[in-house]
Scaffold this motif. Structure first.
Motif, short mmCIF file in Angstrom:
data_model
loop_
_atom_site.label_atom_id
_atom_site.label_comp_id
_atom_site.label_asym_id
_atom_site.label_seq_id
_atom_site.Cartn_x
_atom_site.Cartn_y
_atom_site.Cartn_z
N ASP A 161 -4.08 7.01 -6.97
CA ASP A 161 -5.42 7.05 -7.57
C ASP A 161 -5.69 5.89 -8.53
N GLN A 162 -4.71 5.04 -8.67
CA GLN A 162 -4.92 3.86 -9.53
C GLN A 162 -5.79 2.85 -8.78
N VAL A 163 -6.59 2.08 -9.53
CA VAL A 163 -7.43 1.07 -8.89
C VAL A 163 -6.55 -0.09 -8.41
N LEU A 222 0.81 -1.22 0.00
CA LEU A 222 0.00 0.00 0.00
C LEU A 222 0.84 1.27 0.00
N ASP A 223 1.47 1.55 1.13
CA ASP A 223 2.12 2.85 1.33
C ASP A 223 3.10 3.22 0.23
N ARG A 224 3.88 2.24 -0.18
CA ARG A 224 4.92 2.62 -1.14
C ARG A 224 4.36 2.94 -2.52
N HIS A 225 3.07 2.64 -2.73
CA HIS A 225 2.47 2.98 -4.02
C HIS A 225 1.76 4.33 -4.00
N LEU A 226 1.57 4.89 -2.79
CA LEU A 226 0.68 6.05 -2.69
C LEU A 226 1.14 7.22 -3.54
N GLU A 227 2.43 7.46 -3.54
CA GLU A 227 2.93 8.61 -4.26
C GLU A 227 2.77 8.45 -5.77
N THR A 228 3.10 7.26 -6.24
CA THR A 228 3.11 7.05 -7.69
C THR A 228 1.76 6.61 -8.24
N ARG A 229 0.95 5.90 -7.45
CA ARG A 229 -0.28 5.37 -8.01
C ARG A 229 -1.44 5.39 -7.00
N GLU A 268 -17.28 -2.59 -7.53
CA GLU A 268 -16.69 -1.44 -6.86
C GLU A 268 -15.22 -1.34 -7.24
N ASN A 269 -14.75 -0.11 -7.47
CA ASN A 269 -13.32 0.09 -7.72
C ASN A 269 -12.70 0.73 -6.49
N ILE A 270 -11.65 0.14 -5.98
CA ILE A 270 -10.99 0.68 -4.79
C ILE A 270 -9.58 1.10 -5.17
N THR A 271 -9.27 2.37 -5.00
CA THR A 271 -7.93 2.84 -5.37
C THR A 271 -6.94 2.47 -4.26
N TYR A 272 -5.68 2.62 -4.58
CA TYR A 272 -4.65 2.36 -3.56
C TYR A 272 -4.84 3.30 -2.37
N LYS A 273 -5.22 4.54 -2.64
CA LYS A 273 -5.43 5.49 -1.55
C LYS A 273 -6.58 5.03 -0.65
N ASP A 274 -7.70 4.65 -1.29
CA ASP A 274 -8.86 4.17 -0.51
C ASP A 274 -8.49 2.93 0.31
N PRO A 312 0.08 -9.51 -6.33
CA PRO A 312 -0.36 -8.39 -7.19
C PRO A 312 -0.26 -7.03 -6.51
N LEU A 313 -0.68 -6.93 -5.25
CA LEU A 313 -0.65 -5.60 -4.61
C LEU A 313 0.79 -5.15 -4.35
N ALA A 314 1.67 -6.08 -4.03
CA ALA A 314 3.07 -5.68 -3.86
C ALA A 314 3.60 -5.11 -5.18
N ASN A 315 3.08 -5.62 -6.30
CA ASN A 315 3.53 -5.14 -7.60
C ASN A 315 2.77 -3.91 -8.08
N GLY A 316 1.86 -3.40 -7.29
CA GLY A 316 1.09 -2.22 -7.70
C GLY A 316 0.11 -2.52 -8.81
N ALA A 317 -0.36 -3.76 -8.86
CA ALA A 317 -1.26 -4.17 -9.94
C ALA A 317 -2.71 -3.81 -9.61
N THR A 318 -3.57 -3.97 -10.62
CA THR A 318 -5.01 -3.91 -10.40
C THR A 318 -5.50 -5.35 -10.36
N THR A 319 -5.98 -5.77 -9.20
CA THR A 319 -6.36 -7.16 -9.03
C THR A 319 -7.87 -7.25 -8.88
#
Ligand code: WTA
Length: 644
Positions: free
Chosen positions: A89-91, A80-87, A104-110, A315-322
């Motif tokens: 708002d990505q789902v 989670l945290d390490r993606h916040l800056e770069t992604r 429902e789409n949940i962004t990394y921030k959400d 997937p989440l460690a890779n910043g993917a949309t799962t």
């Protein structure tokens, strides 16, 4: 000769590795694991970098497995945290409900915010680092949120599949001495409700927890016990969304997952933090050739290891949309999987042979009415995929352009061990092909002698990889006994395999008393002990038998107490009994009354014979002369239930 499907050049061009690169990386990974993993361990963030990479021993007297042991990190931070800056708002998670109108789409921030809130709520209820939290959840975002919330504070989660019975849940709560249980009022699958909280209530009668957090999914009528049961919505509403991730040792436990073995009760497979995440994320990237922006869908349930590693953590460690799917493949129609692929433009699709076989039975039309143009990579997991199903998956679903990665692995292995890589491996239908980086398979004969070249034998792995389980929770001796004593100094998988002239592996199935029903592991001993717990049953023996849809079905032989008479009603009652004791996944497919079981003179049940009869293959029973009473065999053949 088997068919060969060469690497698709278009895929190879964009892939992370081609064949040459695979061979080079593989060589380095086994010749110098410290250098290889020392480098790839950096794919995740470390609070304190490691200086030691591999410290592992398969010595039967002292099995000890540590990876990156002096580093510190946190799985939720990495997901989670390490993606916040770069992604931010990505789902992160696309949730697709059982009912097609719900998603429902949940962004990394959400997701980050929701995880922090639950983590704080758990802390407020006294859950701290090292405590065990059991999850008994439907496939809703809160399942992933609860996993990550535990990881964030260093609590150890233990997920119990929602299809397990109250008794099975109680055993698993007791097994890890759970402090907290997270569940939902009811689950929803194929339009039907699953009484999760009612089951949890029955389980907590047998083993109570301090706190039970309940997510409102259906709004169904349930009981809440004062002081113990709280609504998820209530406890998270008031808490802060600021919850720093605990700095944890690489070897801090991440989760326990109970799995069936050949003897006794299910074991608590324990996975830890650093090595597991490095391995789950790396395999997710390379095996599925995951690229930035891909929409990735694994159809497993989070109650199984596939859901842990390849819906959530990898997937989440890779910043993917799962994509997380609540429903079933045939609701509201048998096109559902394909409609979901079109709706969310899925690029990578990972499912199980049992699902493929059941959808194949419905013909091509339900697939063809969908476009499926977004698909690029297909995956298979859980059991050997028969070539017929492979071909259908390849031509009808993948339209001949999507490589199929047939991934072999286990709950114990944490991640995929034998698999094609899309840009590197020519495919052979039915073969899991070659080992992933760092994995050294070996085939041995029954005495443990290594076998060379094209051959068939028992599948062992001779050295450790970072995703490997570390112990059976609370019982290290059992860990050693189960996995390292059959062939001392080697990890024994319990599977048999063949290696062909190209060095490709073909998994032939379990060689122990574990059966694989629709990709779910079931210990024959567990079903037997459920049966003999019934007051009318004197003895029971359980074996697997080939089943068109499930791969293997459950065949049970039952000897009743002397004063009991067999009847159809009793048969129905026993099937219900097993469902009640373990859960619907353990329902016997065939039940045969057996006044006697084939035993040696020392009283050991000869399962080989029972397996053959269950397979309707009694022409080759082998030597029956050592039986105490050879005539029972004729009786069993006469009344066999699975005639072709
Ligand atoms: C079987 C599931 C053949 C195997 C990830 C293994 C497979 C057991 C494959 C583990 C495959 C899994 N080909 N057999 N691609 N994948 N298996 O622990 O017998 O639920 O030992 O882990 O499933 O099941 P588990």
């Amino acid at each position: 000769m088997s068919d060969i499907y060469p690497v698709n050049p278009e895929i190879a061009q964009k892939a992370h590795v081609d064949n040459e690169k695979y061979l080079e990386m593989y060589k380095q990974s086994v010749e110098n694991p410290d250098a290889f993993w020392g480098e790839h361990g950096k794919r995740i963030d470390w609070f304190k970098p490691y200086t030691k990479v591999k410290n592992t021993s398969f010595d039967t007297h002292n099995v000890d497995i540590r990876w990156f042991e002096d580093g510190t990190t946190n799985v939720a931070h990495n997901c989670l945290d390490r993606h916040l800056e770069t992604r931010g708002d990505q789902v992160a998670i696309i949730w697709e409900g059982d009912d097609p109108s719900e998603s429902e789409n949940i962004t990394y921030k959400d997701l980050h915010e929701r995880v922090c809130k639950l983590a704080n709520a758990m802390k407020a209820r006294g859950v701290t680092k090292g405590d065990r939290v059991t999850l008994y959840m439907p496939m809703i975002p809160e399942a992933a949120i609860a996993m990550l919330a535990c990881a964030r504070i260093g609590a150890i989660h233990s997920i119990v599949f929602g299809g397990f019975s109250p008794d099975a849940l109680a055993d698993r709560l007791r097994g890890c001495d759970a402090k907290c249980l997270i569940t939902a009022d009811e689950g929803l699958r194929g339009g039907r409700k699953v009484p999760l909280k009612a089951n949890a209530d029955a389980a907590m009668e047998k083993f109570d927890v301090e706190t039970c957090i309940v997510v409102k999914r259906t709004g169904g009528n349930i009981n809440m016990k004062d002081g113990r049961d709280v609504w998820y919505e209530d406890v998270t509403a008031a808490t802060s969304s600021d919850c720093p991730a605990e700095e944890l040792d690489a070897e801090h436990p991440l989760f326990i997952l109970y799995t069936s073995g050949s003897t006794g009760q299910p074991k608590g497979v324990l996975h830890t933090t650093g090595g597991y995440l490095v391995y789950a994320s790396m395999t997710h990237e390379y095996v599925f050739d995951y690229h930035e922006g891909d929409v990735y869908w694994c159809t497993a349930d989070v109650g199984w290891v596939t859901g842990h590693s390849y819906i959530v953590y990898g997937p989440l460690a890779n910043g993917a949309t799962t994509l997380m799917f609540e429903g079933v493949p045939n609701y509201p129609s048998v096109s559902r999987f394909w409609e979901v692929c079109d709706k969310h433009k899925v690029n990578i699709f990972y499912t199980a042979p049992t699902a493929i076989r059941s959808l194949m039975r419905e013909g091509d039309e339900p697939v063809k009415k969908c476009s499926l143009d977004s698909l690029r990579i297909l995956g298979s997991v859980g059991e050997p995929i028969n070539p017929e199903a492979w071909n259908w998956y390849n031509t009808v679903v993948g339209k001949g352009k999507c490589p199929i990665v047939d991934t072999w692995w286990q709950t114990e292995t944490g991640g995929i061990l034998i698999t094609p890589l899309p840009g590197a491996t020519d495919l052979k239908p039915g073969s899991a092909t070659r080992p992933f980086f760092g994995v050294q398979p070996e085939l041995v004969d029954n005495e443990g002698n290594p076998l060379d070249g094209a051959t068939e034998g028992n599948l062992c792995i001779v050295d450790s990889w970072p995703g490997q389980m570390r112990t059976c929770y609370g019982d290290h001796e059992r860990f050693i006994q189960t996995y390292f004593s059959t062939y001392p100094g080697k990890y024994f998988t319990g599977d048999g395999a063949r290696r062909d002239e190209d060095g490709y592996y073909w998994i032939t199935g379990r060689v122990d008393d574990v059966i694989n029903v629709s990709g779910h592991r079931m210990g024959t001993a567990e079903v037997e002990s459920a049966l003999v717990a019934h007051p009318k049953v004197a003895e029971a023996a359980v074996v697997g038998a080939p089943h068109d849809l499930k791969g293997q079905g459950i065949y049970v032989y039952v000897t009743l107490n002397a004063d009991e008479e067999p009847s159809d009603e009793l048969k129905t009652e026993l099937v219900k009994w097993v469902r009640h004791e373990i859960g619907p996944i353990a329902s016997p497919d065939w039940l045969q009354w057996s006044p006697g079981l084939p035993k040696t003179r020392s009283g050991k049940i000869m399962r080989r014979i029972l397996r053959k009869i269950a397979e309707d293959d009694f022409g080759s029973l082998g030597d029956t002369s050592t039986l105490a009473d050879p005539s029972v065999v004729d009786e069993l053949i006469e009344n066999r239930q699975n005639r072709s």
